[in-house]
Enzyme design. Structure first.
Site, PDB file in Angstrom:
ATOM      1  N   ASP A 107      -2.870  -5.587  -3.446  1.00  0.00           N
ATOM      2  CA  ASP A 107      -3.885  -6.456  -4.047  1.00  0.00           C
ATOM      3  C   ASP A 107      -3.350  -7.510  -5.014  1.00  0.00           C
ATOM      4  OD1 ASP A 107      -3.346  -4.909  -6.387  1.00  0.00           O
ATOM      5  OD2 ASP A 107      -4.996  -3.525  -5.935  1.00  0.00           O
ATOM      6  N   HIS A 122       4.226  -1.630   0.179  1.00  0.00           N
ATOM      7  CA  HIS A 122       3.479  -1.746   1.440  1.00  0.00           C
ATOM      8  C   HIS A 122       3.091  -3.188   1.735  1.00  0.00           C
ATOM      9  CE1 HIS A 122       2.281   2.802   1.127  1.00  0.00           C
ATOM     10  NE2 HIS A 122       3.451   2.622   1.697  1.00  0.00           N
ATOM     11  N   CYS A 133       3.810 -17.535  16.392  1.00  0.00           N
ATOM     12  CA  CYS A 133       4.826 -18.499  15.931  1.00  0.00           C
ATOM     13  C   CYS A 133       5.400 -18.130  14.561  1.00  0.00           C
ATOM     14  CB  CYS A 133       4.242 -19.921  15.902  1.00  0.00           C
ATOM     15  SG  CYS A 133       3.072 -20.180  14.555  1.00  0.00           S
ATOM     16  N   THR A 191      -1.859   7.632  -7.720  1.00  0.00           N
ATOM     17  CA  THR A 191      -1.505   7.841  -6.312  1.00  0.00           C
ATOM     18  C   THR A 191      -1.669   9.306  -5.954  1.00  0.00           C
ATOM     19  OG1 THR A 191       0.212   7.707  -4.601  1.00  0.00           O
ATOM     20  CG2 THR A 191       0.993   7.985  -6.870  1.00  0.00           C
ATOM     21  N   GLU A 218      -6.939  13.656 -10.948  1.00  0.00           N
ATOM     22  CA  GLU A 218      -6.750  14.879 -10.156  1.00  0.00           C
ATOM     23  C   GLU A 218      -5.271  15.238 -10.069  1.00  0.00           C
ATOM     24  OE1 GLU A 218      -9.294  16.411  -8.857  1.00  0.00           O
ATOM     25  OE2 GLU A 218     -10.799  14.845  -9.205  1.00  0.00           O
TER      26      GLU A 218
HETATM   27  P1  OAD Z   1      -5.061   7.342  -2.358  1.00  0.00           P
HETATM   28  O1  OAD Z   1      -6.389   6.784  -2.037  1.00  0.00           O
HETATM   29  O2  OAD Z   1      -4.456   8.302  -1.400  1.00  0.00           O
HETATM   30  O3  OAD Z   1      -5.120   8.085  -3.764  1.00  0.00           O
HETATM   31  C1  OAD Z   1      -5.753   7.515  -4.855  1.00  0.00           C
HETATM   32  C2  OAD Z   1      -5.431   8.360  -6.075  1.00  0.00           C
HETATM   33  O4  OAD Z   1      -5.990   7.719  -7.200  1.00  0.00           O
HETATM   34  C3  OAD Z   1      -6.009   9.776  -6.041  1.00  0.00           C
HETATM   35  O5  OAD Z   1      -5.010  10.697  -6.419  1.00  0.00           O
HETATM   36  C4  OAD Z   1      -7.132   9.728  -7.096  1.00  0.00           C
HETATM   37  O6  OAD Z   1      -7.292  10.979  -7.769  1.00  0.00           O
HETATM   38  C5  OAD Z   1      -6.612   8.664  -8.025  1.00  0.00           C
HETATM   39  N1  OAD Z   1      -7.633   7.934  -8.802  1.00  0.00           N
HETATM   40  C6  OAD Z   1      -8.922   7.671  -8.505  1.00  0.00           C
HETATM   41  N2  OAD Z   1      -9.505   6.949  -9.487  1.00  0.00           N
HETATM   42  C7  OAD Z   1      -8.575   6.745 -10.437  1.00  0.00           C
HETATM   43  C8  OAD Z   1      -8.537   6.063 -11.698  1.00  0.00           C
HETATM   44  N3  OAD Z   1      -9.623   5.451 -12.190  1.00  0.00           N
HETATM   45  N4  OAD Z   1      -7.379   6.063 -12.396  1.00  0.00           N
HETATM   46  C9  OAD Z   1      -6.275   6.688 -11.919  1.00  0.00           C
HETATM   47  N5  OAD Z   1      -6.242   7.330 -10.734  1.00  0.00           N
HETATM   48  C10 OAD Z   1      -7.371   7.359 -10.006  1.00  0.00           C
HETATM   49  O7  OAD Z   1      -4.110   6.077  -2.645  1.00  0.00           O
HETATM   50  P2  OAD Z   1      -2.532   5.951  -2.519  1.00  0.00           P
HETATM   51  O8  OAD Z   1      -1.846   7.152  -3.049  1.00  0.00           O
HETATM   52  O9  OAD Z   1      -2.177   4.639  -3.087  1.00  0.00           O
HETATM   53  O10 OAD Z   1      -0.968   2.908   2.844  1.00  0.00           O
HETATM   54  O11 OAD Z   1      -2.342   5.889  -0.961  1.00  0.00           O
HETATM   55  C11 OAD Z   1      -1.086   5.673  -0.434  1.00  0.00           C
HETATM   56  C12 OAD Z   1      -1.156   4.843   0.803  1.00  0.00           C
HETATM   57  O12 OAD Z   1      -2.075   5.427   1.741  1.00  0.00           O
HETATM   58  C13 OAD Z   1      -1.713   3.436   0.614  1.00  0.00           C
HETATM   59  O13 OAD Z   1      -0.770   2.532   0.116  1.00  0.00           O
HETATM   60  C14 OAD Z   1      -2.144   3.078   1.996  1.00  0.00           C
HETATM   61  C15 OAD Z   1      -2.861   4.358   2.340  1.00  0.00           C
HETATM   62  O14 OAD Z   1      -3.048   4.637   3.651  1.00  0.00           O
HETATM   63  C16 OAD Z   1      -0.861   1.873   3.647  1.00  0.00           C
HETATM   64  O15 OAD Z   1      -1.688   1.002   3.684  1.00  0.00           O
HETATM   65  C17 OAD Z   1       0.387   1.884   4.487  1.00  0.00           C
END
Ligand code: OAD
Length: 254
Positions: A107, A122, A133, A191, A218
């Site tokens: 983003d 990513h 092209c 994450t 979490e």
């Molecule tokens: P996820 O959607 O798997 O995880 C999001 C994490 O953020 C979870 O552990 C939540 O508990 C936490 N979360 C939610 N709200 C929050 C807040 N306000 N503050 C802090 N944490 C919070 O996202 P990613 O781990 O980024 O890949 O996912 C990894 C990859 O999976 C992404 O980059 C994407 C996806 O498929 C690709 O696009 C290749």
């Protein structure tokens, strides 16, 4: 320890560290209005990632993936602005503590908040590339009059993001491994730590002797195995409080 104790402790560890690296995921952008992938309200609740997020699905039916996934992301990301967590990390960088942000997010919000050294693990959503092209165009400059959008040459545009089934851009991979193995503290923020190889970066950091601290509402698979502790809660208020505290401590030291 209470949440406040953990915030204080994290700030102390940052203030005494020389080389801090952050690994961020979708959770850090939730407070900017961008839904995460997993968990409640996550994108993958609506779609099967292997179906719409895989490069093979895109190549087989780009129109479907543009309609189901990419056009919605374009709308959401064009409105999104950084939140207190991304601004907090930019402040830690200007204090000379945070050296690099490795982000799984596409983003661009870390850069908008002012972080200068950001590794986009990513890829990013800011640019589209023609499959025919190779011409690149800014995503915001492409109106979605036709699906999938096409280049003047007739080729289909794809975002410069990494789909499932694709490799991590080589430079991002190399730089992340170097950052992970040379830091003395890694902050792992928002994450789920289930997607590899990104989730391996904290393991590299730990194995190289760094402290790993998580900020997340979490626990994750890293919590019991790799992290020193989890600061449990939303990134916005926690990172802001940590940056305030580090600023205060460094003002006293100086
Ligand atoms: P996820 O959607 O798997 O995880 C999001 C994490 O953020 C979870 O552990 C939540 O508990 C936490 N979360 C939610 N709200 C929050 C807040 N306000 N503050 C802090 N944490 C919070 O996202 P990613 O781990 O980024 O890949 O996912 C990894 C990859 O999976 C992404 O980059 C994407 C996806 O498929 C690709 O696009 C290749």
């Amino acid at each position: 320890m209470t949440l406040n104790d953990l915030i204080q402790e994290t700030a102390k560890i940052i203030a005494s560290s020389k080389h801090v690296v952050a690994l961020t995921g979708a959770g850090i952008s939730v407070e900017s209005g961008i839904p995460p992938f997993r968990g409640k309200g996550g994108l993958w609740e609506k779609f099967d990632p292997m179906e719409v997020g895989h490069i093979q699905s895109f190549m087989e039916n780009p129109e479907r993936v543009w309609r189901l996934l990419i056009s919605g992301m374009k709308d959401i990301l064009s409105e999104a602005r950084p939140n207190a967590a991304q601004y907090g990390l930019a402040r830690l960088e200007s204090l000379g503590k945070l050296k690099t942000v490795i982000t799984q997010n596409v983003d661009g919000l870390h850069q908008l908040a002012g972080s200068r050294d950001v590794i986009e693990f990513h890829g990013n959503f800011a640019w589209l590339r023609c499959l025919n092209c190779g011409a690149r165009v800014k995503t915001v400059n492409v109106a979605l009059k036709e699906m999938p959008p096409k280049c003047d040459c007739g080729g289909i545009y794809r975002p410069e993001c990494v789909f499932f089934g694709e490799s991590i851009p080589m430079q991002a991979m190399d730089r992340s491994q170097l950052a992970a193995s040379s830091c003395d503290l890694m902050l792992v923020i928002g994450t789920s730590a289930v997607v590899q190889p990104a989730a391996f970066m904290p393991v590299i950091a730990r194995q190289s002797g760094a402290v790993v601290i998580e900020i997340n509402p979490e626990p994750t698979p890293l919590t019991q195995t790799t992290s020193k502790f989890l600061v449990q809660g939303k990134a916005g208020s926690i990172v802001k409080q940590i940056a305030d505290e580090v600023e205060r401590m460094m003002a006293i030291i100086n």
